[in-house]
Scaffold this motif. Structure first.
Motif, PDB file in Angstrom:
ATOM      1  N   GLN A   1     -18.226  33.408 -11.336  1.00  0.00           N
ATOM      2  CA  GLN A   1     -19.690  32.735 -10.800  1.00  0.00           C
ATOM      3  C   GLN A   1     -19.957  33.342  -9.871  1.00  0.00           C
TER       4      GLN A   1
ATOM      5  N   GLY B   1     -18.038  25.942  -9.352  1.00  0.00           N
ATOM      6  CA  GLY B   1     -17.292  26.263 -10.412  1.00  0.00           C
ATOM      7  C   GLY B   1     -16.641  27.272  -9.296  1.00  0.00           C
TER       8      GLY B   1
ATOM      9  N   GLY C   1     -22.991  27.265  -9.209  1.00  0.00           N
ATOM     10  CA  GLY C   1     -22.209  28.113  -8.582  1.00  0.00           C
ATOM     11  C   GLY C   1     -20.868  27.949  -7.811  1.00  0.00           C
TER      12      GLY C   1
ATOM     13  N   TYR D   1     -18.902  21.117 -11.906  1.00  0.00           N
ATOM     14  CA  TYR D   1     -18.104  21.811 -12.118  1.00  0.00           C
ATOM     15  C   TYR D   1     -17.297  22.736 -11.512  1.00  0.00           C
TER      16      TYR D   1
END
Length: 404
Positions: free
Chosen positions: A142, A260, A257, A310
């Motif tokens: 990630q 995650g 991002g 995420y």
């Protein structure tokens, strides 16, 4: 974990960074060379077709021959492919067929690398360290997905797209060097002959079908990615056109991002005795990601829900991967992993292809809302499967047995 193993994993992280460079370099190179969107679409299509065609074969070979050898050969192929593109765009010798061939070859090699890498990791990483390793690798991937486009964009903007392809080739060479230097051979069950190959392919599916939690998980993933494919096409266009252009797209991408990364980091550290129940449940957060685009007209509430969604997705991903490594015998890891990948790649393009005509007929937001419902159903239904609820993974203290 052995230092040699850490070195191999570090090499793989480097190749992920290089992949992110190429994501930037290819469209920039085509634009600067006065190419068209159709040429870019052809490269993307070639990548998808290669993955669909070769993923199951990659899974069989990962269980059939030495994973270390497959990892090394595929790094060589991908390094050459990236180097060819670098030279072609540097000297103005590129063509659509060349881009398509390089994209196809690189994706085909990646279809072999993924299952081999999974098989090798399962064999060399001790059982009590698998969850932490999976979470760490997922977090780092990630991070590369966040840093790669930024650093790659800067590099390509400064030195041109050929430089981006060159960096990608270099990262594959780094990964190759790490594999050759540090990846130790693992024990495999050897079979010979074309009949054995076919039998192995069938055995991979039987391994999935005989485990109801695994079969339901893959079916849910396929249903999930139909909706996901539509949302992934329409959401960025909606954000770009209605919520602030490239700046808003960047905020949403950063939220994906960050969420995650945090979800994977938590997944690495939180042991769940029943990972396919309590670990699957956070996946229900992911529909919030999709619904946010259908409901909100400001980028900031969308970014918050995107990050939460995420985080749930990557938290689940760590536990799902760890469950497969614990419950599936080592000699079946590559084939099971390839079926896992294939279910996503088959369904994702279907949702993506349906997105544009449905949005033209009914509007982007209603189609995104329907896609979110697909995600919700796929996240909830497996929780009612008994084998999902009862599946257990031993704690670190209980799983000190050697890997194999």
């Amino acid at each position: 974990m052995e230092r040699r193993t850490q070195g191999v994993l570090a090499g793989q992280v480097a190749s992920w960074l290089g992949d992110a460079f190429q994501v930037v370099a290819l469209p920039v190179a085509i634009v600067l060379a006065h190419g068209s969107a159709g040429q870019m679409a052809a490269a993307i299509t070639a990548t998808t077709v290669a993955r669909l065609v070769f993923t199951l074969f990659g899974g069989v070979w990962a269980d059939r021959v030495q994973p270390r050898l497959i990892m090394a050969l595929t790094d060589v192929v991908r390094a050459i492919s990236a180097a060819v593109l670098a030279a072609a765009f540097a000297f103005g010798a590129w063509s659509t067929p060349l881009v398509i061939v390089c994209a196809f070859v690189s994706a085909a090699a990646g279809a072999f690398f993924g299952p081999a890498f999974m098989t090798w990791r399962r064999a060399v990483i001790p059982a009590d360290q698998r969850q932490r390793t999976n979470g760490t690798l997922t977090s780092l991937r990630q991070l590369m997905l966040m840093l790669g486009p930024v650093t790659g964009g800067a590099a390509v903007g400064f030195a041109g797209p050929a430089f981006g392809f060159t960096l990608n080739a270099v990262t594959f060479v780094v990964s190759l060097a790490a594999v050759l230097a540090w990846a130790r051979p693992v024990d495999i069950v050897r079979t010979e002959g074309s009949e054995a190959f076919t039998a192995q392919l069938v055995a991979g599916w039987r391994a999935v079908r005989s485990r109801s939690w695994l079969l339901w998980g893959l079916l849910a993933a396929g249903f999930y990615h139909i909706g996901n494919g539509a949302v992934l096409v329409l959401a960025p266009l909606l954000v770009a056109s209605e919520l602030g252009g490239a700046h808003a797209v960047g905020i949403v991408a950063a939220a994906e991002g960050i969420g995650g990364f945090l979800g994977a980091a938590l997944g690495a550290r939180i042991h769940l005795k029943r990972p396919l129940f309590t670990g699957w449940a956070p996946l229900i957060l992911m529909p919030l990601w999709a619904f946010s685009f259908a409901v909100f007209h400001s980028v900031w509430p969308i970014a918050v829900l995107v990050a939460i969604g995420y985080a749930g997705l990557l938290f689940y991903d760590v536990h799902w991967e760890t469950a497969i490594q614990h419950a599936v015998p080592g000699e079946l890891q590559g084939r099971v992993h390839s079926w896992d990948i294939l279910m996503s790649f088959v369904a994702l393009p279907l949702g993506s292809m349906l997105a544009a005509p449905l949005a033209a007929a009914y509007g982007a937001r209603p189609v995104i809302a329907v896609g979110a419902c697909f995600l919700l159903v796929a996240s909830v239904v497996p929780l009612f499967i008994r084998s999902m609820r009862t599946f257990e993974v031993p704690s670190s203290a209980e799983s000190k047995a050697p890997a194999g």
